[in-house]
Design a protein around this motif. Sequence first.
Motif, PDB file in Angstrom:
ATOM      1  N   ASP A 229     -54.494 -81.558  84.529  1.00  0.00           N
ATOM      2  CA  ASP A 229     -53.351 -82.622  84.146  1.00  0.00           C
ATOM      3  C   ASP A 229     -52.040 -81.798  84.411  1.00  0.00           C
ATOM      4  O   ASP A 229     -52.135 -80.518  84.460  1.00  0.00           O
ATOM      5  CB  ASP A 229     -53.667 -83.106  82.742  1.00  0.00           C
ATOM      6  N   SER A 230     -51.101 -82.613  84.691  1.00  0.00           N
ATOM      7  CA  SER A 230     -49.919 -82.209  84.985  1.00  0.00           C
ATOM      8  C   SER A 230     -49.056 -81.171  84.124  1.00  0.00           C
ATOM      9  O   SER A 230     -48.619 -80.394  84.366  1.00  0.00           O
ATOM     10  CB  SER A 230     -48.887 -83.439  85.108  1.00  0.00           C
ATOM     11  N   ALA A 231     -49.396 -81.622  82.846  1.00  0.00           N
ATOM     12  CA  ALA A 231     -48.793 -80.710  81.728  1.00  0.00           C
ATOM     13  C   ALA A 231     -49.273 -79.303  81.630  1.00  0.00           C
ATOM     14  O   ALA A 231     -48.539 -78.340  81.545  1.00  0.00           O
ATOM     15  CB  ALA A 231     -48.818 -81.293  80.383  1.00  0.00           C
ATOM     16  N   ALA A 232     -50.486 -79.242  82.130  1.00  0.00           N
ATOM     17  CA  ALA A 232     -51.550 -77.923  82.175  1.00  0.00           C
ATOM     18  C   ALA A 232     -50.731 -77.042  83.103  1.00  0.00           C
ATOM     19  O   ALA A 232     -50.667 -75.720  83.243  1.00  0.00           O
ATOM     20  CB  ALA A 232     -52.833 -77.960  82.125  1.00  0.00           C
ATOM     21  N   ARG A 233     -50.735 -77.613  84.281  1.00  0.00           N
ATOM     22  CA  ARG A 233     -50.038 -76.967  85.599  1.00  0.00           C
ATOM     23  C   ARG A 233     -48.819 -76.349  85.293  1.00  0.00           C
ATOM     24  O   ARG A 233     -48.448 -75.323  86.018  1.00  0.00           O
ATOM     25  CB  ARG A 233     -49.931 -77.890  86.889  1.00  0.00           C
TER      26      ARG A 233
END
Length: 357
Positions: A229-233
């Motif tokens: 997910d975007s937040a993790a990246r």
Amino acid sequence: MPDFRQPLEIREYPLPEKIEPGAALVKVEMAGICGTDVHLWKGQLATPLPIIMGHETVGVIERLGEGLETDWTGKRLREGDRVTWSAGMLCGHCHHCAVIRQPTRCVNRSAYGISFNSDDPPHFSGGYAEYIYLRPGTAVFKLSDVSAEAVTGAGCALVTAIHGLERMRIDWGDSVVIQGSGPVGLAALAVAKSSGALTTIVIGGPSPRLESAQAFGADYTINIEEFADSAARLAQVKHLTKGFGADAVIECVGSPSVVPEGFEMCRDGGKYLVLGHYGDAGAVPINPHVITRKQLMVYGSWASEPRHMAAAIEFLRKQDGRFPFERLLTHSFPLDRANEALQITAQWVSGKSVIVP
Ligand SMILES: [Zn+2]
Ligand SMILES: [Zn+2]
């Protein structure tokens, strides 16, 4: 290609009897399959039908037209020489070429493998063929000691990246995030590193593509399967850039949703280059507040000029194995298996596929 989303067909056309002054008939040695060909096949770019696709091609000059004595850089040309050429042909005198100096947006631009109806003479205007007819005005480049594998391995991705990074300059010591680990991402990585980027982070997948990124010297890779997910990246990019985000972020994916994600990956006052959207993949909501608040500089770059091709060939000649473009070729097909070559590219997982007719 007889029609969009239909299997490619083998068609026979007569070879030209006469070569015009300034033209050349070239026997194709190797033709790269580009992601753009997949977009063309899906009908996402304006193109006549039928066409012979293929805009990254290497071949041997079979017949030279009168007056074509040197390549674009002034090197002597003879029949039997191995050459490549700029796929895009620019008019040099329209408003975009001559006044505002944005020649890649030439209003009369045409491109091999994209713009020419193959039913019209001289028929042979794309790389997926045994021959190609280079029209007068084509920027031809003699290859001598640069291999067909290196040229097609780099493909139009390298000239695209050279042009893009000419517009959004990398400063020496910059940290650079590259969104995408396909051919454009790897080419952007090579150009960014050789422009002085000292920390490079490539986001992509699957693993073999990230291994290629590591072979090209990526300092860090972020696997999108692992960081789904975007937040993790974003958190990982921040972690690798002292919490501030990167000096520059380069979009090489072609999927609209990565753009707002990439804005967030830039540090304040950073820069963002949209390089991967050659096909129109649709719209995405963007919060302009992010651009204002972060004081972002956002760049776009379309295709390339002959001088970028000249630079790319010189770069391949001199980079001495630092960026192993030739090793990106993973699949080779004869002409009658062009459909498979296209389908494998459409899955976005292979290295580079080529046709050897
Ligand atoms: Zn291309
Ligand atoms: Zn023009």
